[in-house]
Design a protein around this motif. Structure first.
Motif, PDB file in Angstrom:
ATOM      1  N   PHE A  23       0.819  -1.205   0.000  1.00  0.00           N
ATOM      2  CA  PHE A  23       0.000   0.000   0.000  1.00  0.00           C
ATOM      3  C   PHE A  23       0.855   1.259   0.000  1.00  0.00           C
ATOM      4  O   PHE A  23       1.963   1.268   0.527  1.00  0.00           O
ATOM      5  CB  PHE A  23      -0.926  -0.003   1.225  1.00  0.00           C
ATOM      6  N   HIS A  24       0.295   2.302  -0.615  1.00  0.00           N
ATOM      7  CA  HIS A  24       0.924   3.614  -0.674  1.00  0.00           C
ATOM      8  C   HIS A  24      -0.047   4.640  -0.105  1.00  0.00           C
ATOM      9  O   HIS A  24      -1.255   4.414  -0.068  1.00  0.00           O
ATOM     10  CB  HIS A  24       1.239   4.007  -2.130  1.00  0.00           C
ATOM     11  N   GLU A  25       0.508   5.781   0.306  1.00  0.00           N
ATOM     12  CA  GLU A  25      -0.338   6.894   0.722  1.00  0.00           C
ATOM     13  C   GLU A  25       0.143   8.159   0.036  1.00  0.00           C
ATOM     14  O   GLU A  25       1.320   8.321  -0.263  1.00  0.00           O
ATOM     15  CB  GLU A  25      -0.311   7.068   2.237  1.00  0.00           C
ATOM     16  N   GLY A  26      -0.812   9.008  -0.246  1.00  0.00           N
ATOM     17  CA  GLY A  26      -0.505  10.265  -0.899  1.00  0.00           C
ATOM     18  C   GLY A  26      -1.538  11.308  -0.512  1.00  0.00           C
ATOM     19  O   GLY A  26      -2.430  11.037   0.299  1.00  0.00           O
ATOM     20  N   PRO A  27      -1.450  12.469  -1.097  1.00  0.00           N
ATOM     21  CA  PRO A  27      -2.372  13.542  -0.748  1.00  0.00           C
ATOM     22  C   PRO A  27      -3.836  13.215  -1.054  1.00  0.00           C
ATOM     23  O   PRO A  27      -4.733  13.771  -0.435  1.00  0.00           O
ATOM     24  CB  PRO A  27      -1.907  14.731  -1.592  1.00  0.00           C
ATOM     25  N   THR A  28      -4.064  12.300  -1.985  1.00  0.00           N
ATOM     26  CA  THR A  28      -5.448  11.964  -2.332  1.00  0.00           C
ATOM     27  C   THR A  28      -5.939  10.685  -1.675  1.00  0.00           C
ATOM     28  O   THR A  28      -7.025  10.206  -1.987  1.00  0.00           O
ATOM     29  CB  THR A  28      -5.620  11.859  -3.860  1.00  0.00           C
ATOM     30  N   GLY A  29      -5.130  10.101  -0.777  1.00  0.00           N
ATOM     31  CA  GLY A  29      -5.596   8.937  -0.031  1.00  0.00           C
ATOM     32  C   GLY A  29      -4.656   7.756  -0.062  1.00  0.00           C
ATOM     33  O   GLY A  29      -3.453   7.891  -0.287  1.00  0.00           O
ATOM     34  N   VAL A  30      -5.247   6.587   0.176  1.00  0.00           N
ATOM     35  CA  VAL A  30      -4.498   5.330   0.261  1.00  0.00           C
ATOM     36  C   VAL A  30      -4.742   4.541  -1.018  1.00  0.00           C
ATOM     37  O   VAL A  30      -5.850   4.510  -1.549  1.00  0.00           O
ATOM     38  CB  VAL A  30      -4.942   4.511   1.498  1.00  0.00           C
ATOM     39  N   PHE A  31      -3.664   3.895  -1.496  1.00  0.00           N
ATOM     40  CA  PHE A  31      -3.731   3.131  -2.736  1.00  0.00           C
ATOM     41  C   PHE A  31      -3.094   1.762  -2.530  1.00  0.00           C
ATOM     42  O   PHE A  31      -2.087   1.647  -1.840  1.00  0.00           O
ATOM     43  CB  PHE A  31      -3.008   3.862  -3.864  1.00  0.00           C
ATOM     44  N   ALA A  32      -3.687   0.763  -3.153  1.00  0.00           N
ATOM     45  CA  ALA A  32      -3.135  -0.584  -3.130  1.00  0.00           C
ATOM     46  C   ALA A  32      -2.371  -0.802  -4.429  1.00  0.00           C
ATOM     47  O   ALA A  32      -2.832  -0.428  -5.495  1.00  0.00           O
ATOM     48  CB  ALA A  32      -4.253  -1.605  -3.001  1.00  0.00           C
ATOM     49  N   ASP A  33      -1.208  -1.398  -4.326  1.00  0.00           N
ATOM     50  CA  ASP A  33      -0.390  -1.754  -5.478  1.00  0.00           C
ATOM     51  C   ASP A  33      -0.450  -3.272  -5.596  1.00  0.00           C
ATOM     52  O   ASP A  33       0.193  -3.991  -4.826  1.00  0.00           O
ATOM     53  CB  ASP A  33       1.037  -1.264  -5.252  1.00  0.00           C
ATOM     54  N   LEU A  34      -1.238  -3.775  -6.539  1.00  0.00           N
ATOM     55  CA  LEU A  34      -1.517  -5.197  -6.686  1.00  0.00           C
ATOM     56  C   LEU A  34      -0.845  -5.733  -7.948  1.00  0.00           C
ATOM     57  O   LEU A  34      -0.977  -5.144  -9.021  1.00  0.00           O
ATOM     58  CB  LEU A  34      -3.037  -5.410  -6.792  1.00  0.00           C
ATOM     59  N   LYS A  35      -0.150  -6.858  -7.809  1.00  0.00           N
ATOM     60  CA  LYS A  35       0.502  -7.472  -8.974  1.00  0.00           C
ATOM     61  C   LYS A  35      -0.497  -8.347  -9.714  1.00  0.00           C
ATOM     62  O   LYS A  35      -1.039  -9.299  -9.160  1.00  0.00           O
ATOM     63  CB  LYS A  35       1.707  -8.305  -8.552  1.00  0.00           C
ATOM     64  N   ILE A  36      -0.734  -7.979 -10.967  1.00  0.00           N
ATOM     65  CA  ILE A  36      -1.630  -8.739 -11.841  1.00  0.00           C
ATOM     66  C   ILE A  36      -0.844  -9.102 -13.093  1.00  0.00           C
ATOM     67  O   ILE A  36      -0.315  -8.228 -13.764  1.00  0.00           O
ATOM     68  CB  ILE A  36      -2.873  -7.911 -12.208  1.00  0.00           C
ATOM     69  N   GLU A  37      -0.747 -10.392 -13.349  1.00  0.00           N
ATOM     70  CA  GLU A  37      -0.013 -10.915 -14.510  1.00  0.00           C
ATOM     71  C   GLU A  37       1.394 -10.323 -14.596  1.00  0.00           C
ATOM     72  O   GLU A  37       1.835  -9.871 -15.651  1.00  0.00           O
ATOM     73  CB  GLU A  37      -0.814 -10.695 -15.785  1.00  0.00           C
ATOM     74  N   GLY A  38       2.084 -10.286 -13.462  1.00  0.00           N
ATOM     75  CA  GLY A  38       3.480  -9.877 -13.431  1.00  0.00           C
ATOM     76  C   GLY A  38       3.754  -8.390 -13.319  1.00  0.00           C
ATOM     77  O   GLY A  38       4.902  -7.981 -13.243  1.00  0.00           O
ATOM     78  N   ARG A  39       2.711  -7.559 -13.316  1.00  0.00           N
ATOM     79  CA  ARG A  39       2.906  -6.102 -13.240  1.00  0.00           C
ATOM     80  C   ARG A  39       2.055  -5.517 -12.122  1.00  0.00           C
ATOM     81  O   ARG A  39       0.901  -5.901 -11.944  1.00  0.00           O
ATOM     82  CB  ARG A  39       2.513  -5.451 -14.568  1.00  0.00           C
ATOM     83  N   PHE A  40       2.643  -4.571 -11.393  1.00  0.00           N
ATOM     84  CA  PHE A  40       1.885  -3.906 -10.337  1.00  0.00           C
ATOM     85  C   PHE A  40       0.949  -2.868 -10.932  1.00  0.00           C
ATOM     86  O   PHE A  40       1.315  -2.137 -11.849  1.00  0.00           O
ATOM     87  CB  PHE A  40       2.831  -3.235  -9.326  1.00  0.00           C
TER      88      PHE A  40
END
Length: 103
Positions: free
Chosen positions: A43-60
């Motif tokens: 997970f990441h956080e930034g000024p616009t909120g929280v984001f999930a970084d999910l690997k799908i078929e080898g790419r986030f």
């Protein structure tokens, strides 16, 4: 965008609880998930909120997880990813040789 800290992860704790129910995932550090020793979700956080970084078929791929609908969308992507992985695994275990029946 920086990796999510404790306060950001607190905001998505209910989501984390659902992700933890996935049998193939390991969470060595809060909010960082591996599948078979390979990074799968964090997970990441930034000024616009929280984001999930999910690997799908080898790419986030980045997904916002700031509303219940966004969290459910991520969980659906995880389920979809699991189905694809299982399908590929089953296909790779099949032999390419033709089956010959005994007579």
């Amino acid at each position: 965008m920086k990796h999510a800290g404790g306060a950001a992860l607190d905001k998505v704790e209910e989501l984390l609880g659902e992700v933890r129910k996935q049998p193939d995932l390991n969470e060595p550090k809060r909010g960082i998930f591996y599948r078979k020793g390979v990074g799968y979700l964090h997970f990441h956080e930034g000024p616009t909120g929280v984001f999930a970084d999910l690997k799908i078929e080898g790419r986030f791929q980045l997904f916002p997880v700031n509303t219940p609908a966004e969290c459910w969308e991520l969980l659906a992507k995880i389920e979809e990813s699991e189905l694809l992985r299982n399908r590929k695994s089953k296909n790779s275990n099949k032999s390419n040789k033709p089956q010959i029946e005994e007579r």
